[in-house]
Design a protein around this motif. Sequence first.
Motif, PDB file in Angstrom:
ATOM      1  N   SER A  50      87.851 -83.932 -16.140  1.00 16.44           N
ATOM      2  CA  SER A  50      87.022 -83.467 -15.028  1.00 16.44           C
ATOM      3  C   SER A  50      87.896 -83.288 -13.802  1.00 16.44           C
ATOM      4  O   SER A  50      88.758 -84.106 -13.511  1.00 16.44           O
ATOM      5  CB  SER A  50      85.923 -84.483 -14.711  1.00 16.44           C
ATOM      6  OG  SER A  50      85.023 -84.613 -15.771  1.00 16.44           O
ATOM      7  N   LEU A  51      87.687 -82.194 -13.096  1.00 16.53           N
ATOM      8  CA  LEU A  51      88.445 -81.925 -11.880  1.00 16.53           C
ATOM      9  C   LEU A  51      87.655 -82.421 -10.676  1.00 16.53           C
ATOM     10  O   LEU A  51      86.496 -82.048 -10.495  1.00 16.53           O
ATOM     11  CB  LEU A  51      88.746 -80.437 -11.749  1.00 16.53           C
ATOM     12  CG  LEU A  51      89.681 -79.869 -12.804  1.00 16.53           C
ATOM     13  CD1 LEU A  51      89.864 -78.371 -12.613  1.00 16.53           C
ATOM     14  CD2 LEU A  51      91.028 -80.572 -12.779  1.00 16.53           C
ATOM     15  N   MET A  52      88.300 -83.227  -9.864  1.00 13.36           N
ATOM     16  CA  MET A  52      87.674 -83.804  -8.679  1.00 13.36           C
ATOM     17  C   MET A  52      88.176 -83.050  -7.454  1.00 13.36           C
ATOM     18  O   MET A  52      89.355 -82.726  -7.369  1.00 13.36           O
ATOM     19  CB  MET A  52      88.013 -85.288  -8.566  1.00 13.36           C
ATOM     20  CG  MET A  52      87.694 -86.109  -9.806  1.00 13.36           C
ATOM     21  SD  MET A  52      85.977 -86.025 -10.346  1.00 13.36           S
ATOM     22  CE  MET A  52      85.148 -86.827  -9.000  1.00 13.36           C
ATOM     23  N   MET A  53      87.277 -82.804  -6.508  1.00 12.58           N
ATOM     24  CA  MET A  53      87.640 -82.066  -5.300  1.00 12.58           C
ATOM     25  C   MET A  53      86.915 -82.681  -4.113  1.00 12.58           C
ATOM     26  O   MET A  53      85.716 -82.936  -4.178  1.00 12.58           O
ATOM     27  CB  MET A  53      87.229 -80.603  -5.472  1.00 12.58           C
ATOM     28  CG  MET A  53      87.600 -79.727  -4.344  1.00 12.58           C
ATOM     29  SD  MET A  53      89.255 -79.133  -4.585  1.00 12.58           S
ATOM     30  CE  MET A  53      89.354 -78.026  -3.207  1.00 12.58           C
TER      31      MET A  53
ATOM     32  N   ALA B   6      92.309 -92.450  -3.571  1.00 14.19           N
ATOM     33  CA  ALA B   6      91.712 -91.504  -4.526  1.00 14.19           C
ATOM     34  C   ALA B   6      91.171 -90.286  -3.786  1.00 14.19           C
ATOM     35  O   ALA B   6      91.361 -89.151  -4.232  1.00 14.19           O
ATOM     36  CB  ALA B   6      90.614 -92.185  -5.330  1.00 14.19           C
ATOM     37  N   LEU B   7      90.513 -90.502  -2.658  1.00 15.31           N
ATOM     38  CA  LEU B   7      89.975 -89.398  -1.878  1.00 15.31           C
ATOM     39  C   LEU B   7      91.103 -88.496  -1.383  1.00 15.31           C
ATOM     40  O   LEU B   7      90.993 -87.272  -1.418  1.00 15.31           O
ATOM     41  CB  LEU B   7      89.145 -89.931  -0.706  1.00 15.31           C
ATOM     42  CG  LEU B   7      88.457 -88.896   0.163  1.00 15.31           C
ATOM     43  CD1 LEU B   7      87.540 -87.998  -0.659  1.00 15.31           C
ATOM     44  CD2 LEU B   7      87.675 -89.586   1.280  1.00 15.31           C
ATOM     45  N   GLY B   8      92.203 -89.087  -0.957  1.00 16.81           N
ATOM     46  CA  GLY B   8      93.358 -88.300  -0.523  1.00 16.81           C
ATOM     47  C   GLY B   8      93.956 -87.464  -1.639  1.00 16.81           C
ATOM     48  O   GLY B   8      94.451 -86.355  -1.409  1.00 16.81           O
ATOM     49  N   LEU B   9      93.894 -87.974  -2.866  1.00 17.70           N
ATOM     50  CA  LEU B   9      94.419 -87.238  -4.016  1.00 17.70           C
ATOM     51  C   LEU B   9      93.525 -86.067  -4.406  1.00 17.70           C
ATOM     52  O   LEU B   9      93.944 -85.195  -5.168  1.00 17.70           O
ATOM     53  CB  LEU B   9      94.587 -88.178  -5.209  1.00 17.70           C
ATOM     54  CG  LEU B   9      95.661 -89.246  -5.065  1.00 17.70           C
ATOM     55  CD1 LEU B   9      95.542 -90.272  -6.185  1.00 17.70           C
ATOM     56  CD2 LEU B   9      97.042 -88.616  -5.050  1.00 17.70           C
ATOM     57  N   CYS B  10      92.293 -86.045  -3.899  1.00 22.11           N
ATOM     58  CA  CYS B  10      91.325 -85.010  -4.268  1.00 22.11           C
ATOM     59  C   CYS B  10      91.320 -83.837  -3.292  1.00 22.11           C
ATOM     60  O   CYS B  10      90.386 -83.043  -3.292  1.00 22.11           O
ATOM     61  CB  CYS B  10      89.922 -85.605  -4.355  1.00 22.11           C
ATOM     62  SG  CYS B  10      89.720 -86.800  -5.677  1.00 22.11           S
ATOM     63  N   GLU B  11      92.363 -83.705  -2.453  1.00 18.88           N
ATOM     64  CA  GLU B  11      92.400 -82.587  -1.507  1.00 18.88           C
ATOM     65  C   GLU B  11      92.386 -81.247  -2.237  1.00 18.88           C
ATOM     66  O   GLU B  11      91.813 -80.281  -1.758  1.00 18.88           O
ATOM     67  CB  GLU B  11      93.617 -82.701  -0.607  1.00 18.88           C
ATOM     68  CG  GLU B  11      93.499 -83.831   0.394  1.00 18.88           C
ATOM     69  CD  GLU B  11      94.739 -83.981   1.260  1.00 18.88           C
ATOM     70  OE1 GLU B  11      95.691 -83.192   1.102  1.00 18.88           O
ATOM     71  OE2 GLU B  11      94.735 -84.903   2.084  1.00 18.88           O
TER      72      GLU B  11
ATOM     73  N   VAL C  12      83.264 -86.430  -2.766  1.00 21.67           N
ATOM     74  CA  VAL C  12      83.927 -85.589  -3.767  1.00 21.67           C
ATOM     75  C   VAL C  12      82.874 -84.966  -4.676  1.00 21.67           C
ATOM     76  O   VAL C  12      81.746 -85.466  -4.786  1.00 21.67           O
ATOM     77  CB  VAL C  12      84.954 -86.375  -4.639  1.00 21.67           C
ATOM     78  CG1 VAL C  12      86.074 -86.942  -3.812  1.00 21.67           C
ATOM     79  CG2 VAL C  12      84.278 -87.449  -5.450  1.00 21.67           C
ATOM     80  N   ILE C  13      83.269 -83.881  -5.307  1.00 25.27           N
ATOM     81  CA  ILE C  13      82.425 -83.288  -6.343  1.00 25.27           C
ATOM     82  C   ILE C  13      83.267 -83.191  -7.614  1.00 25.27           C
ATOM     83  O   ILE C  13      84.489 -83.101  -7.554  1.00 25.27           O
ATOM     84  CB  ILE C  13      81.862 -81.906  -5.953  1.00 25.27           C
ATOM     85  CG1 ILE C  13      82.990 -80.950  -5.559  1.00 25.27           C
ATOM     86  CG2 ILE C  13      80.848 -82.018  -4.847  1.00 25.27           C
ATOM     87  CD1 ILE C  13      82.531 -79.526  -5.345  1.00 25.27           C
ATOM     88  N   ALA C  14      82.594 -83.223  -8.745  1.00 24.36           N
ATOM     89  CA  ALA C  14      83.270 -83.156 -10.035  1.00 24.36           C
ATOM     90  C   ALA C  14      82.922 -81.848 -10.722  1.00 24.36           C
ATOM     91  O   ALA C  14      81.771 -81.406 -10.686  1.00 24.36           O
ATOM     92  CB  ALA C  14      82.853 -84.329 -10.911  1.00 24.36           C
TER      93      ALA C  14
END
Length: 123
Positions: A38-41, A58-63, A95-97
């Motif tokens: 799953s791709l997180m954004m 984790a939130l920072g990695l989802c940029e 985030v959204i998946a």
Amino acid sequence: MPAPQDGPLLDDAAGRLIRPYTVSNGRTRPTAELDLLSLMMATGIEPDVPLGPEHAVALGLCEGPTSVAEIAAHLRLPAAITKILLSDLADCGAVIAHAPAFHDMPTDRSLLEAVLDGLRRQL
């Protein structure tokens, strides 16, 4: 994508200084259905509840679109724990998946036959 720096939670010699399930407050199941692919954004919405330092990393990695497996590797946490952290972030709208594209047709016969043919050629 930058890897998290060693700090109070990580030590090069000792490894992780707290147990992984402490990060998830003892929870063992995420609230959202997430696949390793799953791709997180990030949505740009700031979480309205206080979250831990792993949540922030984790939130920072989802940029940009980042897979659950890649986030787990950067966090140095088991995938099960990472899914819990990401579902927390999804629950608060941070985030959204996006499900992997192959979930639309997981049993595409022509794709499976092509994979089988390729494997046979390799043997």
